[in-house]
Enzyme design. Structure first.
Site, PDB file in Angstrom:
ATOM      1  CD  GLU A 124      -3.005  -0.928   2.203  1.00 54.37           C
ATOM      2  OE1 GLU A 124      -3.742   0.095   2.423  1.00 54.37           O
ATOM      3  OE2 GLU A 124      -3.398  -1.907   3.036  1.00 54.37           O
ATOM      4  CD  GLN A 125       5.819   0.672   1.201  1.00 53.84           C
ATOM      5  OE1 GLN A 125       6.818   1.067   0.630  1.00 53.84           O
ATOM      6  NE2 GLN A 125       6.061  -0.311   2.021  1.00 53.84           N
TER       7      GLN A 125
END
Length: 361
Positions: A124-125
């Protein structure tokens, strides 16, 4: 194509990894789950002993987002369900091939030591196309899948993605390659207001048309629908209204997020169990938005501020789940299994059972 030589990974995995003493009453329960069911029901576990009340007739995978619980591992295996690790690492730390190999080896060793069945990669970066992190992420998925499949027979490697492949929250990943390289994608069809590009107005966490369109986008870029598991939210968002119109349009404060002027970050996440205790005593009771196909309600806090809460319930979830067969998806899951009320109150038990039932199309 996706990274450097596997020499580093083989170096770390070359030695036989130690397996501890089986904590289960039946040693057979420490064996990895190898069977795969036709329909996936994917559960994220985050706290407590609520897992004892999950719908184990249908649960296929439990992802551990909490301290390890050997009792849960034994129980999940007794029900034929996989029990998998959470995998998250700063991408800047695994651009180097050897660092990436070391991280993968550590996770494989941990999974073996805890008799687990794979890993859920929850990165989720923000990543931009073509960067070193972009290529490292793809390589991470490839090498993690290869290592787990080799070292733990029947193991499962999954990857969490936003509700659409269109660079949501600047997550510009190589989605087609990642889907091909792992067992399947868990599509987080929630927090869909993380970037509000229109007016700063409260809205559904997972509006129906937007949610379904997200899956069509994944398929349209060449991802096999059987590589997609639909994620639904068992929580909502509580927004403080700066003002509210007669037709329940709730204007919210601006709070930028990754390029968008407004975001659901201005709201507060609320568990479904809390919503069920609050909705009947609210100003409006449960209301339904037929455009977004989601329930909401308004209430007044102790300071006199009007709030609007948007959430999902059995009606809104069932509408989306019905599309699983139509789109040919692999299954469904939720964030997370511990947001329901598992107490003995008869009404609460009905509410909780209805949420589990809504997952089944």
């Amino acid at each position: 194509m996706y990274g450097c030589t596997l020499r580093g990974l083989l170096l770390f995995l070359g030695a036989s990894l130690c397996w501890g003493d089986c904590p289960c009453s039946d040693p057979a329960l420490c064996q990895p789950i190898q069977d795969t069911r036709d329909f996936e029901v994917y559960v994220f576990y985050v706290r407590g002993k609520n897992w004892k009340n999950y719908d184990w007739d249908h649960v296929t995978t439990v992802a551990l987002f909490a301290p390890y619980d050997p009792e849960l591992m034994c129980f999940a295996h007794s029900k034929g369900a996989r029990f998998v690790l959470k995998g998250d690492v700063p991408l800047k730390d695994i651009v180097d091939c050897n660092a990436r190999a070391a991280w993968i080896a550590e996770k494989v060793e941990l999974a073996k030591a805890q008799y687990m069945d794979g890993i859920n990669l929850d990165i989720e970066q923000p990543v931009l196309d073509g960067t070193a992190e972009y290529h490292a992420l793809t390589a991470l998925v490839k090498e993690t899948t290869e290592a787990f499949h080799r070292e733990i027979p029947g193991s499962q490697v999954t990857f969490d993605v936003a509700w659409s492949p269109n660079c949501i929250d600047v997550r510009c990943y190589n989605y087609t390659a990642i889907a091909e390289l792992c067992d399947f994608l868990f599509v987080m069809s929630y927090d869909e207001q993380s970037q509000i590009w229109t007016e700063c107005i409260a809205g559904a966490n997972a509006p129906f048309n937007q949610t379904i369109n997200g899956y069509e986008q994944f398929v349209n870029i060449g991802i096999d629908s059987k590589k997609l598991v639909m994620g639904v939210p068992w929580y909502g968002y509580d927004y403080t209204c700066l003002n509210i119109t007669e037709d329940n349009e709730c204007r919210i404060e601006k709070k930028p997020f990754r390029g968008a002027e407004c975001s659901d970050a201005v709201g507060t996440q609320v568990p479904y169990r809390t919503i069920m205790k609050q909705v009947n005593d609210s100003l409006t009771g449960r209301l339904w938005d037929d455009v977004q196909k989601a329930p909401f309600y308004n209430y007044k806090d102790t300071k006199g501020n009007i709030h609007q809460v948007w959430y999902d319930d059995p009606q809104s979830i069932s509408l989306k789940a019905a599309y699983i067969k139509k789109l040919g998806l692999r299954g469904i899951g939720m964030w997370n299994g511990d947001l329901l009320d598992y107490s003995d109150d008869p009404i609460v038990r009905q509410q909780t059972a209805a949420m589990w039932k809504a997952l089944l199309p």
